[in-house]
Write a protein that holds these residues in place. Structure first.
Motif, PDB file in Angstrom:
ATOM      1  N   GLY A 298      25.647  42.807  45.198  1.00 49.68           N
ATOM      2  CA  GLY A 298      26.670  42.959  46.227  1.00 49.68           C
ATOM      3  C   GLY A 298      27.529  41.712  46.341  1.00 49.68           C
ATOM      4  O   GLY A 298      28.757  41.798  46.447  1.00 49.68           O
ATOM      5  N   MET A 299      26.881  40.557  46.293  1.00 52.24           N
ATOM      6  CA  MET A 299      27.630  39.306  46.357  1.00 52.24           C
ATOM      7  C   MET A 299      28.527  39.143  45.138  1.00 52.24           C
ATOM      8  O   MET A 299      29.667  38.691  45.254  1.00 52.24           O
ATOM      9  CB  MET A 299      26.700  38.103  46.464  1.00 52.24           C
ATOM     10  N   LEU A 300      28.033  39.511  43.965  1.00 52.58           N
ATOM     11  CA  LEU A 300      28.839  39.428  42.747  1.00 52.58           C
ATOM     12  C   LEU A 300      30.086  40.283  42.877  1.00 52.58           C
ATOM     13  O   LEU A 300      31.187  39.855  42.533  1.00 52.58           O
ATOM     14  CB  LEU A 300      28.021  39.849  41.523  1.00 52.58           C
ATOM     15  N   SER A 301      29.926  41.475  43.407  1.00 55.08           N
ATOM     16  CA  SER A 301      31.069  42.357  43.615  1.00 55.08           C
ATOM     17  C   SER A 301      32.096  41.723  44.552  1.00 55.08           C
ATOM     18  O   SER A 301      33.306  41.744  44.287  1.00 55.08           O
ATOM     19  CB  SER A 301      30.592  43.706  44.169  1.00 55.08           C
ATOM     20  N   GLU A 302      31.612  41.126  45.641  1.00 56.18           N
ATOM     21  CA  GLU A 302      32.505  40.438  46.581  1.00 56.18           C
ATOM     22  C   GLU A 302      33.218  39.269  45.910  1.00 56.18           C
ATOM     23  O   GLU A 302      34.424  39.075  46.095  1.00 56.18           O
ATOM     24  CB  GLU A 302      31.718  39.917  47.783  1.00 56.18           C
ATOM     25  N   LYS A 303      32.471  38.485  45.133  1.00 58.38           N
ATOM     26  CA  LYS A 303      33.045  37.322  44.459  1.00 58.38           C
ATOM     27  C   LYS A 303      34.103  37.740  43.436  1.00 58.38           C
ATOM     28  O   LYS A 303      35.127  37.080  43.283  1.00 58.38           O
ATOM     29  CB  LYS A 303      31.956  36.487  43.772  1.00 58.38           C
ATOM     30  N   LYS A 304      33.841  38.847  42.736  1.00 59.21           N
ATOM     31  CA  LYS A 304      34.830  39.352  41.771  1.00 59.21           C
ATOM     32  C   LYS A 304      36.115  39.749  42.491  1.00 59.21           C
ATOM     33  O   LYS A 304      37.221  39.457  42.018  1.00 59.21           O
ATOM     34  CB  LYS A 304      34.284  40.559  41.013  1.00 59.21           C
ATOM     35  N   ASN A 305      35.977  40.430  43.624  1.00 56.94           N
ATOM     36  CA  ASN A 305      37.156  40.831  44.400  1.00 56.94           C
ATOM     37  C   ASN A 305      37.922  39.619  44.911  1.00 56.94           C
ATOM     38  O   ASN A 305      39.154  39.585  44.855  1.00 56.94           O
ATOM     39  CB  ASN A 305      36.757  41.743  45.562  1.00 56.94           C
ATOM     40  N   GLU A 306      37.190  38.614  45.407  1.00 53.08           N
ATOM     41  CA  GLU A 306      37.833  37.374  45.854  1.00 53.08           C
ATOM     42  C   GLU A 306      38.582  36.715  44.703  1.00 53.08           C
ATOM     43  O   GLU A 306      39.705  36.236  44.876  1.00 53.08           O
ATOM     44  CB  GLU A 306      36.783  36.376  46.381  1.00 53.08           C
ATOM     45  N   TRP A 307      37.936  36.680  43.532  1.00 49.20           N
ATOM     46  CA  TRP A 307      38.543  36.039  42.367  1.00 49.20           C
ATOM     47  C   TRP A 307      39.826  36.772  41.960  1.00 49.20           C
ATOM     48  O   TRP A 307      40.840  36.129  41.666  1.00 49.20           O
ATOM     49  CB  TRP A 307      37.548  35.997  41.206  1.00 49.20           C
ATOM     50  N   GLN A 308      39.795  38.089  41.956  1.00 48.99           N
ATOM     51  CA  GLN A 308      40.987  38.860  41.597  1.00 48.99           C
ATOM     52  C   GLN A 308      42.122  38.605  42.585  1.00 48.99           C
ATOM     53  O   GLN A 308      43.280  38.452  42.183  1.00 48.99           O
ATOM     54  CB  GLN A 308      40.662  40.359  41.521  1.00 48.99           C
ATOM     55  N   ALA A 309      41.803  38.553  43.871  1.00 51.68           N
ATOM     56  CA  ALA A 309      42.827  38.267  44.881  1.00 51.68           C
ATOM     57  C   ALA A 309      43.389  36.862  44.693  1.00 51.68           C
ATOM     58  O   ALA A 309      44.601  36.638  44.798  1.00 51.68           O
ATOM     59  CB  ALA A 309      42.237  38.425  46.292  1.00 51.68           C
ATOM     60  N   TYR A 310      42.515  35.912  44.373  1.00 55.20           N
ATOM     61  CA  TYR A 310      42.929  34.526  44.171  1.00 55.20           C
ATOM     62  C   TYR A 310      43.864  34.398  42.963  1.00 55.20           C
ATOM     63  O   TYR A 310      44.949  33.824  43.070  1.00 55.20           O
ATOM     64  CB  TYR A 310      41.690  33.645  43.980  1.00 55.20           C
ATOM     65  N   ILE A 311      43.451  34.949  41.808  1.00 54.20           N
ATOM     66  CA  ILE A 311      44.303  34.803  40.624  1.00 54.20           C
ATOM     67  C   ILE A 311      45.604  35.581  40.771  1.00 54.20           C
ATOM     68  O   ILE A 311      46.638  35.151  40.274  1.00 54.20           O
ATOM     69  CB  ILE A 311      43.576  35.164  39.307  1.00 54.20           C
ATOM     70  N   SER A 312      45.574  36.674  41.497  1.00 57.20           N
ATOM     71  CA  SER A 312      46.793  37.427  41.761  1.00 57.20           C
ATOM     72  C   SER A 312      47.770  36.594  42.583  1.00 57.20           C
ATOM     73  O   SER A 312      48.964  36.527  42.284  1.00 57.20           O
ATOM     74  CB  SER A 312      46.459  38.731  42.484  1.00 57.20           C
ATOM     75  N   ALA A 313      47.249  35.931  43.624  1.00 55.61           N
ATOM     76  CA  ALA A 313      48.093  35.090  44.474  1.00 55.61           C
ATOM     77  C   ALA A 313      48.635  33.891  43.701  1.00 55.61           C
ATOM     78  O   ALA A 313      49.817  33.541  43.824  1.00 55.61           O
ATOM     79  CB  ALA A 313      47.311  34.626  45.701  1.00 55.61           C
ATOM     80  N   VAL A 314      47.794  33.259  42.892  1.00 57.28           N
ATOM     81  CA  VAL A 314      48.246  32.115  42.083  1.00 57.28           C
ATOM     82  C   VAL A 314      49.328  32.564  41.110  1.00 57.28           C
ATOM     83  O   VAL A 314      50.378  31.921  40.988  1.00 57.28           O
ATOM     84  CB  VAL A 314      47.064  31.459  41.334  1.00 57.28           C
TER      85      VAL A 314
END
Length: 115
Positions: A86-102
């Motif tokens: 579950g945490m991995l899934s959350e971290k992946k979503n955070e990472w996608q949002a982060y790289i999208s914003a960058v």
């Protein structure tokens, strides 16, 4: 190209959980596999990895077990738990949002979502 170590700090947990999602591993195996999968961009030291594994185990994101390798050696393996997945899934979503914003900032503020 050398990657600034501060960029790695926030992603190390996600990378370790991803490795363990694929298979149970022991510490040195994780270090080697991470280096291999990243073309040596990520080279964790044991002094970085083991405290992280200890913390993840305390948080019940991973669990460990020992296995005899040969008659003289016991190796400690780590596996991801349901909570860790579950945490991995959350971290992946955070990472996608982060790289999208960058990427959006780097592209001048334009949103280039696929249509």
């Amino acid at each position: 190209m050398t990657i600034n170590k501060s960029l790695l700090t926030g992603s190390t947990t996600m990378l370790i959980l991803k490795l363990l999602e694929d298979q149970d591993m022991y510490g040195y195996q994780m270090i080697e596999e991470l280096a291999k999968r990243s073309d040596n961009t990520f080279s964790l030291k044991a002094g970085t990895l083991y405290p992280l594994l200890h913390t993840l185990e305390e948080q019940e994101m991973i669990s460990s077990y020992e296995e005899n390798v040969d008659s003289a050696r016991v190796r400690k393996y780590y596996s991801i738990t349901k909570k860790g997945k579950g945490m991995l899934s959350e971290k992946k979503n955070e990472w996608q949002a982060y790289i999208s914003a960058v990427n959006q900032v780097l592209q001048g503020g334009k949103n280039f979502e696929t249509i």
